[in-house]
Design a protein around this motif. Structure first.
Motif, PDB file in Angstrom:
ATOM      1  N   UNK A 108       0.836  -1.192   0.000  1.00  0.00           N
ATOM      2  CA  UNK A 108       0.000   0.000   0.000  1.00  0.00           C
ATOM      3  C   UNK A 108       0.882   1.257   0.000  1.00  0.00           C
ATOM      4  N   UNK A 109       1.903   1.240   0.867  1.00  0.00           N
ATOM      5  CA  UNK A 109       2.785   2.393   0.950  1.00  0.00           C
ATOM      6  C   UNK A 109       3.468   2.631  -0.387  1.00  0.00           C
TER       7      UNK A 109
ATOM      8  N   UNK B  83       2.323   1.809  -3.298  1.00  0.00           N
ATOM      9  CA  UNK B  83       1.355   2.375  -4.247  1.00  0.00           C
ATOM     10  C   UNK B  83       1.211   3.880  -4.036  1.00  0.00           C
ATOM     11  N   UNK B  84       1.219   4.292  -2.776  1.00  0.00           N
ATOM     12  CA  UNK B  84       1.082   5.722  -2.507  1.00  0.00           C
ATOM     13  C   UNK B  84       2.273   6.492  -3.056  1.00  0.00           C
ATOM     14  N   UNK B  85       3.484   5.960  -2.808  1.00  0.00           N
ATOM     15  CA  UNK B  85       4.682   6.665  -3.274  1.00  0.00           C
ATOM     16  C   UNK B  85       4.718   6.719  -4.796  1.00  0.00           C
TER      17      UNK B  85
END
Lengths: 651, 479
Positions: A630-631, A633-635
């Motif tokens: 998830x992290x 994907x955010x970055x």
């Protein structure tokens, strides 16, 4: 307050019975008491309103709040009370109260009493919002609401296939009319820039002769708009070509038939044209259309009525025919006469329907008159009620002395048609005269077949024949009082010498079109002819069904094509089935097979449907459950956005 | 105007002080106090809700300009407070039944709400950050409130880690903006942006800021936490997550984009358009395969935020009005839907599968009717409230010439209608399974009736809400 309470009491009753009924928190008896009580309250409140608004001449508009305000398109919720509305409110609430109370007895064996009572009240409420609408939007709201609840009511016995089919048919045919109505409202907004009655009516005279360009043909704008609106009225009031739903709607419980086909829904079209008289008066061509359609419906429905065997269908076609009368009266600018007949008709038609319901109740849900006969000794009260209703329907009376309700209202419509001195007026007049004879004939045919002659039912039914309980017969008597006296009381106010004071500004009749005035100066033979035709019709029915009961069958055999033509309702159902239903089915099937199957399912590897599923699966697969995914994907998202942003800027 | 006054912030100050007092009571009285604590907090929130419009006098500043109230803030604060109150009321019965009732729960909700109110009134990047953190810290704890189950703890931890990451991005963006613009004040930023050509560093800062805000409204691609947290957190907490914080975050998003960054609208519009489209599409497609109703609603809320962002992409006064109307309609709709989800219990145990809804129209007709109303409304079928929300969103988009966005929005709402209507179909046409437990609880039935009636009868009088939303939007553009 009085005014608001009168309109919203049925809504309150419907809400209580409906919502609490849904959650099982109210007993059958409770729902009946609440709905009937509030309905009667509404009827009682309608009386002072009628006195204040109509008799004392104090019309008023109550505005609640703005409903829509989108640019120039503005509409508000409100209640408009003028004489026309007050007459309608009074009639609707009184007749509906009688029907509510009657339903307690009629639906005694039904498991869904709360639902039924809630529908009845809701239906009445929508009808009341319709007749008190101050603008086209609210009129449309009530119009659609009535349509919706009628759908629910006709299909009330949803376990019967015929009832479902009938409710869908009613809904669809009404949709055709409503489409015209909606187009008409859009046309009004286009032409006047407003949907408020007051604005529109004030501006109507200026719009005479304005053109509307469509497909390079120049139409008279006002005429087009009026005809479109009239198409809506045709659908709701079951006029010729859009009438097919009305007889089938008899699949609903009998109180529903009485409510829909006597006082409320079907009269909405008549009311609408009367309400819009300030527009129709300036569109003489549209009025001509109204008159021709009305005259045609009057005779057309009457011819079908004489051969039907189902007791409720006979009355249904009679309603259709009577609505035709009202429309031709509207068409010759005799709006007060039409509303007068609407009012008297509501009484005696509700009486006839509920009387028929009482008969059906007595003979164990049998509706075919061929399986009745000889009932008059067993159910004398019902018998007397049907007689009164029929006398009122046929318009029997002694000129200058006294007559039943229909005697006054029907005669004045026919005289107005004569008095209009126009081609269509003459057409309507002669159609109406012929229909008057037929009306009397089928009414007494009904009486003779049902109540006289040899009993033709089976032994078991025969043993069960019983008069209906008080809760059913008392409303009948109440309606009978109206059927006897409504005409004689209302004559002077509605169409007589007090006419102008009574109607005030609620109806506009141009001096040139004053056919009612002309009606009062008709020659004697015009006045007497409807009565004579009615008596002839009764005499013929007596001869055929009492003295020579073998004759009708022989006549039917002799003129078999004519008989079949009438029995099959001029083959309209078959015609529509051929013209619309089957092509639509074929089209639907074609689209489904070729369009849906080949195109939509065919595109892509497995088509769009499969592609959606695949996308969906992939989208949920991204959701792995790991925080670092998830992290990440955010970055990635931030990086992508910045990159894109900078690119977009550089470009 | 004396900007050193504290008057405009009185409701927030009152709530913070009341929270501390209640906390003290709770600590001394122990867990017994949980019975009245919820209602005390509800009372505080209602008082604050009554005070908010009273103290707002047009546009006023407090704390030396860090804090602002205007009609826009009032509108959004009311929504947040309504959402918090409804969510709290819903939670009481549930927490008791599930044996997770603690007196801290309402107080955490209270402090989260204070954080949201601060976010809405933030007029400075620092105030913005303080508000967000106050809110988020409470929400992290709430997500993990059911400490003894793995799922809830996992939800809380995931939310915390990812939330920290997004806070980091937001702070980094804020520091970049400060470095290149020389101020953290919103009005100061607007002046800087108005005059000069926008420097590269400022743009990177803005993108990071947007990323942080998008995380809070759970817009794609910063949405990944949403389904897991929604599913794992106790249902009343999920209901709270889906309602009040979304309002606050969206309010902050709107204010930041319109007030300080309004001058750079042409630059950021593309990003918002992208986020909006991605959210709508993902919300529509990913929900199709879900079997858990809370996960489905998570995707549904992602989609709904995508629709709301259409209005922001338009960047006009009408667009903002559309968002406000949309949010005001979304709030009761989503609360009502979660109230239905909370009714889904069999023999004392919660069930969350969509299949469990099969045939409940016969066993639980009232609840089935309410859920059907909400589903039809979410699908945007007239004349229900949801239709009007979409109407007021799509119209300004078309007026601003964002045709692609509007078309994609309509198409994805068609796909979305599929799974909403599937639920209705399940309830009404499939074979009945076992009935849900009765009674559903008085507070739940009350909320179902209130939200259901609002959704069903909104069309009767849309004018008051739309009028207020228009006034709120005008305040944002007038200032």
């Amino acid at each position: 307050m009085l005014y608001v309470a009168c309109i919203f009491a049925p809504f309150l009753g419907a809400s209580i019975a409906g919502l609490l009924g849904l959650f099982g928190k109210i007993s059958d008896r409770g729902a009946q008491i609440v709905t009937c009580g509030l309905m009667v309250l509404s009827a009682i409140l309608a009386i002072p309103i009628f006195i204040e608004v109509a008799l004392n001449g104090h019309p008023r508009v109550i505005e609640f709040f703005t409903w829509f305000d989108a640019g120039t398109f503005e509409a508000s919720w409100g209640l408009k009370f003028d004489t026309l509305s007050a007459v309608m409110v009074l009639t609707v609430t009184l007749v509906s109260s009688a029907i509510h109370i009657y339903s307690i007895g009629y639906m005694a064996h039904d498991p869904h009493k709360q639902r039924f009572m809630a529908y009845l009240s809701l239906f009445t409420f929508f009808m009341l919002t319709l007749v008190t609408a101050p603008n086209f939007m609210q009129l449309f709201f009530g119009w659609e609401g009535v349509g919706l609840v009628s759908y629910l009511l006709i299909g009330f016995w949803f376990d019967r296939e015929s009832a479902n089919a009938a409710s869908i048919k009613a809904f669809l045919v009404n949709r055709v009319g409503d489409f015209g109505f909606a187009l008409g409202i859009m046309g009004v907004f286009l032409l006047f820039g407003s949907v408020e009655f007051s604005t529109v009516f004030a501006a109507a005279p200026d719009k005479v002769g304005m053109g509307l360009e469509f497909l390079d043909v120049n139409f008279d704008a006002l005429t087009i708009v009026c005809i479109l609106l009239f198409v809506g009225a045709m659908g709701k009031s079951a006029q010729f070509l859009l009438h097919t739903w009305l007889p089938d709607a008899m699949e609903g419980p009998t109180p529903v038939s009485a409510l829909i086909h006597a006082a409320t829904m079907v009269t909405a079209g008549v009311f609408m044209v009367a309400r819009l008289s300030p527009m129709f008066e300036y569109a003489p061509d549209a009025l001509m259309v109204v008159a021709v359609v009305g005259g045609t419906t009057a005779i057309f429905a009457a011819t079908i009525g004489i051969v039907q065997n189902d007791i409720k269908r006979v009355i249904a076609y009679s309603t259709c025919s009577q609505l035709g009368y009202m429309f031709f009266a509207l068409g010759v600018s005799a709006y007060p006469a039409a509303v007068f007949h609407l009012m008297t008709h509501a009484w005696f038609k509700a009486l006839l329907f509920l009387g028929a319901g009482s008969v059906i109740h007595a003979v164990s849900e049998q509706q075919d008159m061929r399986h009745m006969g000889g009932l008059y000794k067993k159910i004398p009260v019902t018998y007397a009620m049907i007689w009164i209703g029929s006398l009122a329907l046929a318009g029997v009376g002694i000129p200058g002395l006294f007559g039943f309700a229909g005697f006054y209202s029907k005669d004045v419509m026919l005289e107005a048609a004569w008095g209009a001195h126009t081609g269509v007026g003459q057409y309507a007049f002669w159609m109406g005269i012929a229909a008057a004879a037929l009306t009397a004939f089928y009414s007494w045919r009904l009486i003779f077949l049902t109540f006289h002659g040899k009993p033709r039912m089976d032994e078991e039914t025969k043993a069960h024949i019983h008069e209906s309980p008080k809760v059913m017969t008392v409303p009948l008597m109440f309606l009978a009082i109206g059927a006897i006296f409504a005409g004689v009381i209302g004559y002077a106010m509605f169409v007589g010498e007090d006419m102008h004071a009574f109607w005030g500004d609620s109806i506009l009749i141009l001096p040139a079109n004053n056919s009612i005035e002309a009606a009062h100066h008709s020659p004697l033979w015009v006045v007497l002819l409807p009565l004579i035709m009615g008596i002839l019709g009764i005499a013929l029915a007596f001869y055929l069904y009492m003295t020579r009961p073998d004759l009708p069958a022989r006549i039917a055999a002799r003129f078999r094509p004519v008989y079949l033509f009438l029995l099959n309702k001029w083959y309209f159902d078959e015609l529509y089935d051929f013209l619309f239903v089957r092509p639509a089915n074929a089209l639907g099937r074609g689209l489904w097979k070729s369009g849906d199957g080949a195109v939509i399912d065919g595109v892509g590897p497995d088509g769009i449907a499969a592609a959606s599923v695949a996308i969906a699966r992939r989208a949920s697969k991204l959701q792995s459950g790991y925080v670092y995914h998830y992290a990440f994907a955010m970055l990635i998202g931030v990086v992508a956005l910045i990159t894109w942003y900078l690119y977009a800027r550089a470009a | 105007m004396d900007s050193l006054t504290m008057m405009p912030a009185l409701p927030e100050i009152f709530l913070a002080v009341a929270g501390m007092a209640l906390l003290m009571f709770g600590v001394f009285q122990g867990d017994k106090s949980r019975h009245w604590m919820t209602w005390a907090v509800v009372a505080c929130l209602v008082i604050a809700g009554a005070a908010v419009p009273q103290l707002a006098d047009g546009r006023s500043l407090a704390f030396g300009g860090l804090f602002i109230t205007d009609p826009f803030a009032v509108f959004m604060k009311e929504l947040v407070l309504i959402g918090a109150v409804l969510a709290l009321i819903m939670a009481t019965g549930f927490n008791e039944r599930e044996k997770i009732a603690r007196f801290e729960f309402p107080i955490l909700v209270l402090y989260a709400t204070v954080g949201m109110l601060l976010m809405i009134s933030a007029n400075d990047l620092i105030a913005l950050y303080v508000g967000i953190e106050l809110q988020s810290l409470c929400l992290y704890v709430l997500a993990a409130f059911r400490r003894d189950t793995g799922r809830s703890s996992e939800a809380g931890l995931k939310y915390f880690v990812l939330g920290a990451l997004s806070s980091g991005m937001l702070l980094y963006g804020a520091s970049l903006i400060y470095g290149f613009a020389g101020t953290t004040r919103f009005d100061g930023l607007a002046e800087v942006l108005a005059g000069n050509d926008i420097s590269l560093g400022l743009i990177v800062g803005i993108v990071f800021l947007i990323a942080g805000l998008a995380f809070k409204v759970s817009a794609v691609p910063f949405h990944m936490w949403t389904p897991d947290v929604y599913e794992g957190a106790p249902t009343p907490v999920t209901a709270f997550f889906a309602s009040a914080p979304k309002m606050a975050a969206m309010a902050l998003f709107i204010r930041v984009m319109i007030e300080p960054l309004g001058e750079a609208a042409t630059d950021w519009r593309q990003i918002i358009v992208f986020i909006s489209i991605a959210s709508m599409l993902l919300g529509a497609f990913a929900a199709i395969w879900q079997t858990n109703i809370k996960r489905l609603l998570a995707y549904s809320s992602i989609g709904h935020m995508g629709y709301a962002l259409i209005g922001l992409a338009a960047g006009t006064e009408e667009g903002v009005r559309g968002i406000l109307v949309y949010l005001a309609i979304y709030l009761p709709m989503v609360i009502g839907t979660f109230a239905c989800v909370m009714c889904m219990r069999r023999q004392g145990r919660m069930v969350e599968g969509i299949e469990d809804l099969a045939g409940i129209a016969r066993t639980n007709p009232g609840m089935a009717l309410a859920l059907a109303i909400f589903m039809f409304s979410m699908a945007g079928i007239p004349p229900l409230a949801g239709f009007f929300g979409k109407l007021y969103i799509f119209l300004p988009a078309i007026e601003s010439g964002l045709y692609t966005l509007a078309v994609i929005g309509v198409l994805s709402s068609v796909v979305g209608a599929f799974y909403y209507l599937r639920i209705v179909k399940l309830m009404y046409f499939d074979e009945a399974s076992e009935a849900f437990d009765r009674p559903m609880g008085r507070e739940l039935s009350l909320i179902l009736v209130v939200t259901g009636v609002f959704t069903l009868f909104f069309f009767v009088s849309p004018e008051p809400l739309v009028g207020n939303a228009a006034a709120a939007a005008a305040a944002l553009f007038g200032g």
